[in-house]
Motif scaffolding. Structure first.
Motif, short mmCIF file in Angstrom:
data_model
loop_
_atom_site.label_atom_id
_atom_site.label_comp_id
_atom_site.label_asym_id
_atom_site.label_seq_id
_atom_site.Cartn_x
_atom_site.Cartn_y
_atom_site.Cartn_z
N TRP A 240 9.58 11.34 -9.21
CA TRP A 240 10.06 9.96 -9.22
C TRP A 240 9.84 9.31 -10.58
O TRP A 240 8.89 9.62 -11.31
CB TRP A 240 9.33 9.13 -8.17
N ASP A 241 10.71 8.39 -10.88
CA ASP A 241 10.55 7.57 -12.08
C ASP A 241 9.24 6.78 -11.98
O ASP A 241 8.91 6.23 -10.93
CB ASP A 241 11.75 6.61 -12.17
N PRO A 242 8.46 6.70 -13.06
CA PRO A 242 7.19 5.98 -13.02
C PRO A 242 7.32 4.53 -12.56
O PRO A 242 6.44 4.00 -11.88
CB PRO A 242 6.68 6.07 -14.46
N ALA A 243 8.41 3.89 -12.94
CA ALA A 243 8.61 2.50 -12.52
C ALA A 243 8.78 2.40 -11.01
O ALA A 243 8.31 1.44 -10.38
CB ALA A 243 9.84 1.91 -13.23
N ARG A 245 7.49 4.59 -8.76
CA ARG A 245 6.16 4.82 -8.19
C ARG A 245 5.32 3.55 -8.29
O ARG A 245 4.59 3.21 -7.36
CB ARG A 245 5.43 5.97 -8.91
N TYR A 246 5.41 2.86 -9.42
CA TYR A 246 4.64 1.64 -9.62
C TYR A 246 4.98 0.60 -8.56
O TYR A 246 4.11 -0.13 -8.08
CB TYR A 246 4.94 1.08 -11.02
N ARG A 247 6.24 0.57 -8.14
CA ARG A 247 6.66 -0.41 -7.14
C ARG A 247 6.28 0.01 -5.73
O ARG A 247 5.81 -0.81 -4.93
CB ARG A 247 8.19 -0.61 -7.20
N ILE A 248 6.44 1.30 -5.41
CA ILE A 248 6.32 1.72 -4.02
C ILE A 248 4.89 2.03 -3.59
O ILE A 248 4.52 1.83 -2.42
CB ILE A 248 7.24 2.95 -3.75
N LEU A 249 4.03 2.50 -4.50
CA LEU A 249 2.70 2.93 -4.07
C LEU A 249 1.86 1.80 -3.48
O LEU A 249 1.15 2.01 -2.49
CB LEU A 249 1.96 3.62 -5.22
N PRO A 250 1.89 0.57 -4.01
CA PRO A 250 1.14 -0.51 -3.35
C PRO A 250 1.64 -0.80 -1.94
O PRO A 250 0.86 -1.19 -1.07
CB PRO A 250 1.38 -1.70 -4.28
N ILE A 251 2.91 -0.57 -1.67
CA ILE A 251 3.45 -0.78 -0.32
C ILE A 251 2.92 0.29 0.62
O ILE A 251 2.56 0.02 1.77
CB ILE A 251 4.99 -0.78 -0.35
N VAL A 252 2.83 1.53 0.13
CA VAL A 252 2.27 2.63 0.92
C VAL A 252 0.81 2.34 1.24
O VAL A 252 0.34 2.56 2.37
CB VAL A 252 2.41 3.96 0.17
N ALA A 253 0.08 1.82 0.27
CA ALA A 253 -1.32 1.45 0.49
C ALA A 253 -1.43 0.34 1.53
O ALA A 253 -2.28 0.39 2.43
CB ALA A 253 -1.97 1.02 -0.82
N LYS A 254 -0.57 -0.66 1.43
CA LYS A 254 -0.58 -1.77 2.39
C LYS A 254 -0.31 -1.26 3.80
O LYS A 254 -0.89 -1.76 4.78
CB LYS A 254 0.49 -2.80 1.99
N ALA A 255 0.55 -0.25 3.93
CA ALA A 255 0.88 0.32 5.24
C ALA A 255 -0.23 1.22 5.78
O ALA A 255 -0.17 1.63 6.95
CB ALA A 255 2.19 1.11 5.14
N GLY A 256 -1.22 1.52 4.96
CA GLY A 256 -2.32 2.36 5.43
C GLY A 256 -1.91 3.79 5.73
O GLY A 256 -2.51 4.46 6.59
N ILE A 257 -0.90 4.28 5.02
CA ILE A 257 -0.43 5.66 5.22
C ILE A 257 -1.33 6.62 4.45
O ILE A 257 -1.65 6.38 3.28
CB ILE A 257 1.02 5.81 4.74
#
Length: 412
Positions: A240-243, A245-257
């Motif tokens: 994935w493009d670093p930008a 990943r920068y956007r999506i990873l905090p959402i994954v963390a928020k979802a507790g996945i």
């Protein structure tokens, strides 16, 4: 049981007294019960293998291209020909091998697009058969996709009704992006209906356009399923493009996945269409940890159509992970053991885990006095203790059904 001269991961040196399967106290007076002298070596919690395929274990069929897709084609040709007795024999051999090397919790995927559900029936029997030495969770895994063939959705439902623990999915193997999204919603609906967890193969490809993790996160939040969802592999994250990943990873963390890389197999299967340089094909562990995502590891395969090697040793998995993601600073090495212990316990979830007074007496007495040497030599534990009982010794012997027996490296 008394384990004396034990060195814990936090540096404490203690004597551990175990009674009725529980850690009762530290530094109690020595008694006449069974005594194990740890000789100042590390005593640590046992390992979790959070992603594995027991149904295909010990089927060393040659995959000439080494790709995921050829492995799937090979598996599709043979899975319907396997007998229940054959599956049970291979699986029990693998479980004993893993237990002897320190793994007490195994989450396995079983292919439920095999229409007779022979593989599932075998795994359900093995789960009961081996419960004194290991705990197994079964994920109903639609290997060929939920909507690629009529009736696969009903097979998945039937597998859950028969007793599978988790709802699986593989959206990147559906025919279209739309079907991939629909498969994720179907999995959540089914999990919600039966009060099951969701445990998917997600974005297991080098394709940077495979972005089903974001959909998984959306539905996790929408269904309020935080801490109940695992995403296996996510190898596309490496591309994935670093930008992005920068956007999506905090959402994954928020979802507790929990994201579950499988380093041995990811580095073997991915990057097969590259010349040089070749992609490592593993989800970036350090970047996920820095974003607050729980990361646990899986062994994935042993001698099957996807991987010709494997011993069941989770330290081998960890050793590969820390090299691929260059987790080699002192702090990173010290943290890394969590990837096969406490992070797995969180994803399972397993309560009363860890070497503390009042917890279940599940422990490994290792042959090393520090974590660095444990990672360097990857030796099996001298003693594997489950519920206050020694169930394996020296990586060679296992106590099974009331007697000690030699651990086999493969079925005979």
């Amino acid at each position: 049981m008394l384990i004396k001269n034990a060195r814990l991961l936090d540096g404490r040196k203690v004597n551990i007294y175990i009674e009725d399967g529980i850690i009762r106290c530290f530094d109690c007076k020595e008694n006449d019960d069974e005594v194990i002298d740890a000789e100042n070596n590390l005593v640590i919690p046992p390992y979790f293998n959070m992603h594995f395929h027991l149904d295909s274990v010990f089927l060393p069929i040659i995959n000439k291209s080494g790709t995921l897709w050829e492995g799937i084609r090979i598996w599709k040709e043979i899975k319907g020909k396997l007998s229940e007795d054959d599956v049970i024999k291979r699986v029990i051999t693998a479980v004993k091998l893993m237990v002897a090397q320190g793994t007490l919790w195994i989450r396995t995927h079983v292919d439920v697009t095999e229409k007779s559900l022979t593989l599932l029936n075998a795994l359900l029997k093995v789960k009961e058969e081996v419960k004194e030495i290991a705990e197994i969770e079964i994920t109903a895994f639609p290997q060929d996709g939920i909507f690629t063939e009529k009736g696969n959705d009903e097979l998945l439902r039937k597998a859950i009704e028969k007793g599978a623990d988790n709802v699986g999915l593989i959206p990147h193997n559906e025919m279209t992006r739309e079907d991939g999204v629909r498969s994720i919603k179907f999995a959540f609906d089914l999990a919600k209906e039966f009060n099951k967890k969701v445990d998917g193969h997600i974005d297991e490809t080098d394709d940077p356009n495979s972005r089903y993790l974001e959909v998984l996160a959306k539905y996790t939040l929408e269904y309020e399923y935080q801490e109940k969802v695992s995403a296996g592999h996510v190898t596309a994250m490496h591309s994935w493009d670093p930008a992005y990943r920068y956007r999506i990873l905090p959402i994954v963390a928020k979802a507790g996945i929990t994201v579950i890389p499988n380093p041995l197999i990811n580095v073997s299967l991915q990057g097969r269409f590259d010349s040089y340089p070749k992609r490592r094909g593993m989800a970036p562990i350090k970047e996920m940890i820095n974003n607050g995502i729980n990361v646990a590891l899986g062994h994935d395969c042993i001698m099957d159509p996807w991987y010709p090697l494997g011993s069941g040793n989770m330290l081998h998995v960890l050793f590969m992970a820390i090299h691929l993601d260059q987790m080699l600073s002192p702090d990173e090495l010290n943290y890394s053991i969590n990837l096969i212990t406490y992070n797995g316990a969180k994803a399972w979830p397993k309560s009363n885990y860890g070497i503390e007074v009042g917890n279940e007496a599940n422990l490994l007495v290792t042959s090393e006095d520090n974590l660095i040497d444990l990672l360097r030599f990857m030796s099996p534990p001298l003693y594997v203790i489950k519920g206050g009982r020694v169930v394996a010794k020296d990586g060679k012997l296992i106590y099974y059904k009331g007697k000690w027996e030699k651990v086999l490296k493969k079925p005979v």
